[in-house]
Design an enzyme around this catalytic site. Structure first.
Site, PDB file in Angstrom:
ATOM      1  CB  THR A 166      -8.860  -2.305  -4.305  1.00  0.00           C
ATOM      2  OG1 THR A 166     -10.171  -2.136  -3.752  1.00  0.00           O
ATOM      3  CG2 THR A 166      -8.438  -3.753  -4.191  1.00  0.00           C
ATOM      4  CB  THR A 189     -11.123  -5.898   0.666  1.00  0.00           C
ATOM      5  OG1 THR A 189     -11.809  -4.658   0.742  1.00  0.00           O
ATOM      6  CG2 THR A 189     -12.149  -7.001   0.548  1.00  0.00           C
TER       7      THR A 189
HETATM    8  N1  ASP Z   1     -12.395  -0.186   0.693  1.00  0.00           N
HETATM    9  C1  ASP Z   1     -11.386  -1.207   0.636  1.00  0.00           C
HETATM   10  C2  ASP Z   1     -10.016  -0.593   0.801  1.00  0.00           C
HETATM   11  O1  ASP Z   1      -9.566   0.072  -0.104  1.00  0.00           O
HETATM   12  C3  ASP Z   1     -11.487  -1.893  -0.674  1.00  0.00           C
HETATM   13  C4  ASP Z   1     -10.535  -2.999  -0.934  1.00  0.00           C
HETATM   14  O2  ASP Z   1      -9.527  -3.231  -0.313  1.00  0.00           O
HETATM   15  O3  ASP Z   1     -10.849  -3.720  -1.907  1.00  0.00           O
HETATM   16  O4  ASP Z   1      -9.404  -0.818   1.811  1.00  0.00           O
END
Ligand code: ASP
Length: 328
Positions: free
Chosen positions: A89, A12
């Site tokens: 994440t 993200t």
């Molecule tokens: N869905 C995203 C990922 O893991 C969430 C994020 O990066 O916060 O790439």
């Protein structure tokens, strides 16, 4: 000025909302993200690397091996003080723990990302990157294994898990809380780091399954895994480490086929222990020969079992899952 290598690997932190589909997609380059970390040049020189622009659900075990190799090379360089890796994440805790288990260094390695994309109010990417870079140049952060930095909090990769699907402080260490904080670029630690074994691996044994226990489950999944040549099984068991009685046959079958079975708890906090002697209770499982991984979510125990099974030195799996003697 100290030099920090920043490896950009999607998530993200590198996303923007695509107005046509009204959802976040990978868009920003490493340079574009770095340009928002204003003032960092007063603290460290940054050398950027682009590894991928993947959302973290797209990360593969092969990617983790490649990242481990790249970061090993970076920390071997005398001119590099520490490394920061960006990551989506969702599976960040798995890659961070993988790196922690496979890179033997005193240098600081920090994994970070963002909970809000650059299109949202309160985009947390630049702040998380800035605090991660401050951590990477901190003397006190050395020799602490891989760290995860979000929202000004530091957690050990071996202890952390994503505990909230949207909050800025999504990363938590069950039972203890963060190991440290970054307060206005000052890095402070609250407790010692528990050291663990580092493994030398060149590829990963991927056929390690994760099963979550629920009321009245039986051995059908376990039998499928044995029949399909799985090399290891992690079970997120109930409470202190118990399973419904109908799963016992499947566990026995796996163990008789020399497939290691690791038991963790589906509870967020506490630890597993052989407290219960009834059918399917932890005592029965322990006597059958399962391993207990005291306090770790299943997705991380799976990474540990994969890495242990992939070790060049053919380390005894029993050794890898030996209970810390201070914790009887
Ligand atoms: N869905 C995203 C990922 O893991 C969430 C994020 O990066 O916060 O790439």
């Amino acid at each position: 000025m100290k030099k920090v290598a920043v490896v950009f690997n999607g998530g993200t932190i590198s996303m923007k909302v695509d107005e046509r589909i009204k959802a976040a997609v990978p868009s920003l380059t490493g340079e574009e993200i770095m340009s928002m970390v204003t003032g960092i040049e007063n603290y460290a020189e940054v050398e950027s690397y682009s590894f991928s622009s993947k959302p973290s659900p797209h990360m593969t075990l092969e990617d983790m091996v490649e990242l481990s190799k790249l970061i090993k090379k970076l920390v071997e360089r005398d001119d590099i003080e520490g490394v920061v890796l960006t990551h989506g994440t969702d599976t960040l805790e798995e890659t961070a723990y993988f790196l922690d288990l496979t890179i033997d260094t005193e240098k600081v390695i920090v994994v970070t990302g963002a909970m809000r994309s650059s299109s949202e109010l309160g985009y947390d990417g630049p702040f998380n990157l800035a605090t991660s870079i401050c951590t990477a140049i901190s003397e006190d952060a050395k020799g602490r294994g891989v760290l995860v930095c979000f929202n000004g909090e530091l957690n050990s990769a071996s202890e952390v898990t994503k505990a909230n699907s949207m909050a800025l402080n999504a990363f938590k260490t069950p039972n203890f809380g963060p190991i440290g904080i970054v307060d206005n670029n000052k890095v402070l630690f609250y407790r010692k780091t528990i050291k663990h074994r580092v493994y030398n691996i060149s590829e990963v044994v991927e056929k390690v399954a994760l099963i979550k226990c629920a009321a009245d489950m039986d051995s059908e999944y376990l039998n499928f895994l044995v029949d399909n040549n799985y090399k290891g099984i992690v079970i997120e068991a109930l409470g202190r480490g118990n399973v419904p009685p109908k799963m016992v046959e499947g566990i026995k079958r796996a163990l008789n086929n020399n497939i290691p079975v690791v038991i963790v708890s589906r509870c967020f906090e506490g630890r597993v222990f052989e407290s219960y002697g009834y059918d399917g209770g932890g005592k029965m499982l322990k006597d059958l020969g399962v391993f207990f991984e005291e306090s770790m979510p299943g997705q991380k125990a799976r990474i540990k079992l994969m890495v242990a099974l992939s070790s060049d030195k053919a380390i005894d799996i029993k050794e890898s899952f030996k209970r810390n003697t201070n914790h009887n």
